[in-house]
Scaffold this active site. Structure first.
Site, PDB file in Angstrom:
ATOM      1  N   ASP A  20       0.834  -1.206   0.000  1.00 20.01           N
ATOM      2  CA  ASP A  20       0.000   0.000   0.000  1.00 20.01           C
ATOM      3  C   ASP A  20       0.869   1.256   0.000  1.00 20.01           C
ATOM      4  OD1 ASP A  20      -2.285   1.494   0.027  1.00 20.01           O
ATOM      5  OD2 ASP A  20      -2.865   0.989   2.082  1.00 20.01           O
ATOM      6  N   HIS A  37       3.074   3.260  -9.013  1.00 22.66           N
ATOM      7  CA  HIS A  37       2.927   1.814  -9.238  1.00 22.66           C
ATOM      8  C   HIS A  37       4.189   1.240  -9.888  1.00 22.66           C
ATOM      9  CE1 HIS A  37      -1.079   2.005  -7.820  1.00 22.66           C
ATOM     10  NE2 HIS A  37      -1.588   2.658  -8.874  1.00 22.66           N
ATOM     11  N   LEU A 131      11.319 -20.273  -4.533  1.00 19.18           N
ATOM     12  CA  LEU A 131      10.277 -19.486  -3.848  1.00 19.18           C
ATOM     13  C   LEU A 131       8.990 -19.594  -4.647  1.00 19.18           C
ATOM     14  CD1 LEU A 131       9.767 -17.017  -1.660  1.00 19.18           C
ATOM     15  CD2 LEU A 131       9.848 -15.633  -3.713  1.00 19.18           C
TER      16      LEU A 131
HETATM   17  C1  FPP Z   1      -1.509   0.215  -3.444  1.00 16.50           C
HETATM   18  O1  FPP Z   1      -1.162   1.555  -3.587  1.00 16.50           O
HETATM   19  C2  FPP Z   1      -1.065  -0.619  -4.568  1.00 16.50           C
HETATM   20  C3  FPP Z   1      -1.877  -1.192  -5.508  1.00 16.50           C
HETATM   21  C4  FPP Z   1      -3.332  -1.036  -5.507  1.00 16.50           C
HETATM   22  C5  FPP Z   1      -1.344  -2.022  -6.591  1.00 16.50           C
HETATM   23  C6  FPP Z   1      -0.086  -2.793  -6.324  1.00 16.50           C
HETATM   24  C7  FPP Z   1       0.709  -2.851  -7.564  1.00 16.50           C
HETATM   25  C8  FPP Z   1       2.059  -2.823  -7.669  1.00 16.50           C
HETATM   26  C9  FPP Z   1       2.936  -2.841  -6.491  1.00 16.50           C
HETATM   27  C10 FPP Z   1       2.725  -2.724  -8.982  1.00 16.50           C
HETATM   28  C11 FPP Z   1       2.628  -3.857  -9.910  1.00 16.50           C
HETATM   29  C12 FPP Z   1       2.557  -5.204  -9.317  1.00 16.50           C
HETATM   30  C13 FPP Z   1       3.228  -6.268  -9.753  1.00 16.50           C
HETATM   31  C14 FPP Z   1       3.003  -7.600  -9.114  1.00 16.50           C
HETATM   32  C15 FPP Z   1       4.216  -6.192 -10.846  1.00 16.50           C
HETATM   33  P1  FPP Z   1      -2.317   2.626  -3.685  1.00 16.50           P
HETATM   34  O2  FPP Z   1      -2.480   2.985  -5.105  1.00 16.50           O
HETATM   35  O3  FPP Z   1      -3.546   2.133  -2.994  1.00 16.50           O
HETATM   36  O4  FPP Z   1      -1.661   3.811  -2.877  1.00 16.50           O
HETATM   37  P2  FPP Z   1      -2.396   4.971  -2.057  1.00 16.50           P
HETATM   38  O5  FPP Z   1      -3.201   4.288  -0.992  1.00 16.50           O
HETATM   39  O6  FPP Z   1      -1.267   5.771  -1.521  1.00 16.50           O
HETATM   40  O7  FPP Z   1      -3.236   5.720  -3.051  1.00 16.50           O
END
Ligand code: FPP
Length: 234
Positions: A20, A37, A131
């Site tokens: 997050d 992201h 893994l």
């Molecule tokens: C949360 O941050 C993250 C996500 C909803 C998506 C997770 C995706 C990645 C880490 C990148 C791609 C993944 C892979 C497996 C290659 P948020 O957008 O909710 O952040 P915020 O709460 O600060 O808005």
């Protein structure tokens, strides 16, 4: 009374992470959310390496929740594009990494191109043993439990046991996660692994996901090792 000295927990076999804070990381830098992201995808690679190094066997990452469909379409498209790119990059030398890919979630609604890449990666990494990376994609825990019960009903069951439900979850072969990490200071489960988390230890850190690295991962493991204290043998 057994007063023998405290025994530390060993390395968890299964660590699950709610990644997050990508959006906030980007906002702090006046970058578009997608840049957050993208930086988050780099943190994913660092974390896979760190988990392998630490001897963790199973790593579940919450990549996209069933609720994330309510985000703007361009952010959704960007996230799936990023996932495709990461899979491409990784699949090329999957054998070298020794990572086996699994998916937890509903395959419905996933873009066909993404689904195809995922299926390919699952097949091409099936023999790897260093893994197991379980990507929670289009994942919701209530949906997971509901589909498990429906599967059992279709099998003709009129009463179910806990073992029946466990066996009908998305990845029944995975042990329950001993440790669940959530970054960015939020302290909730958000429909993640509700069934499997019954006895999990939780580790919350204010670090935003794009800043997460081996050092942060090892801090969580150290905290976990002191968490549940067992007095005497079991
Ligand atoms: C949360 O941050 C993250 C996500 C909803 C998506 C997770 C995706 C990645 C880490 C990148 C791609 C993944 C892979 C497996 C290659 P948020 O957008 O909710 O952040 P915020 O709460 O600060 O808005």
């Amino acid at each position: 009374i057994n007063m023998s000295k405290e025994i530390q927990n060993t390395t968890p076999r299964h660590v699950a992470i709610i990644m997050d804070g990508n959006g906030r990381w980007a906002k702090e830098r006046r970058f578009p959310r997608l840049a957050g992201h993208r930086a988050g995808a780099n943190a994913v690679e660092r974390t896979i390496k760190a988990a392998k190094q630490a001897g963790v066997e199973f790593l579940t990452l919450y990549a996209f929740s069933t609720e994330n469909w309510s985000r703007p379409q361009d952010e959704i498209d960007g996230l799936f594009k990023l996932l495709e790119q990461t899979l491409d990059r990784y699949a090329k030398d999957a054998a070298k990494h020794g990572v086996k890919l699994l998916i937890s979630g509903s395959r419905e609604k996933l873009p066909p191109a993404v689904l195809e890449k995922i299926n390919k990666a699952i097949t091409s990494t099936a023999q790897n043993t260093a893994l197991t990376l379980n990507l929670a994609l289009n994942y919701g825990a209530r949906q997971e439990i509901t589909q498990a019960v429906n599967t059992l009903l279709k099998q003709g069951k009129t009463a179910v046991s806990m073992e029946d439900i466990s066996a009908a979850l998305y990845q029944p072969a995975l042990p329950d996660p001993e440790l669940i990490i959530r970054t960015s200071g939020e302290e909730r489960l958000s429909n993640f692994l509700l069934w499997q988390a019954a006895y999990s230890e939780f580790y919350f850190t204010p670090v935003l996901w794009p800043d997460f690295d081996e050092n942060e991962f090892n801090k969580a493991l150290t905290e976990y090792s002191h968490r549940t204290r067992r007095f005497g043998g079991i």
